[in-house]
Design a protein around this motif. Sequence first.
Motif: not given
Length: 297
Positions: A192-198, A255-256
Amino acid sequence: MMEKTIATRIVELIKNERLTEGARLPAQMLADRFRVSRSPVNEALALLHEKGIVSREKNRGFFVAKPVVESLSDVVDELGLAETDVITSVYFQIAEDRLKGALPDEFSEQLIRNRYGLTSAQLTAVLTRISQEGWAERKPGYGWQFSTMLTTPDSLLKSYRLRLALEPAALLEPGYRLDHKVLVHCREVEKHLLAGGIETDTADQLHDRGVRFHESLVEASGNGFFIDTIKRVNRVRRLLSYRSMKHRERYVEHAKQHLHLLELLEHEKNDEASEAMREHLLHTLDSLSRISEILEP
């Protein structure tokens, strides 16, 4: 009021974790997660039951009545919980003023109430949150006192050095076991973070998600001393952690790295995971040292 603050956090949890109808909401789990007693959690659940967000079953507790799909702000407004926005705003302002040295080490409730224009209920909610998160406490008799910990860039770096000694070791504990459901949830959060949540998550959400990831991995050790220590550190480092979120670009690599850690633990490669955790925390330390100027008073 405090139950409104907790109610909003429960709604946020239902939305962020994509809980579906019928998902159980154990009061003790919520109390542990929000670091409050069960009493305000039960009050918040009762409030959400009245508003149709959760259901109650006799002798079984509370359950999600319907998933939360709308934006959190819309749901909060619709449920009449918007007062918590004031509390959150003032909370961050107090944190910023404290870091800038604009607030004294010791203070009265009247000072905070007058300075930030709060009602009695709002004042109680703000001070309760600050107290629970460990950066201020009530003095014996009269008044409050800010903690001397974690008000300088160096103190934040020291907290990471403690974690550097603790977290890799936790992954090597005998009998270490990361529950599959916990692993799957942690993985979904990182995706979710990598998809834009950051970019779109609030500072609260970003901090809490990072904290829950690391605490989940330490909790799987089953060692109560490790678990208690990491929770104490996370509680008090929050103040400076918020400021570091002004540079969110570093979270992509974080995240990675989290996903890589999960993959190693899924395949029970704990020796490699321990070394990867060490490298991850060293990477974070290096990132923070390069942005230390934004942590200065």
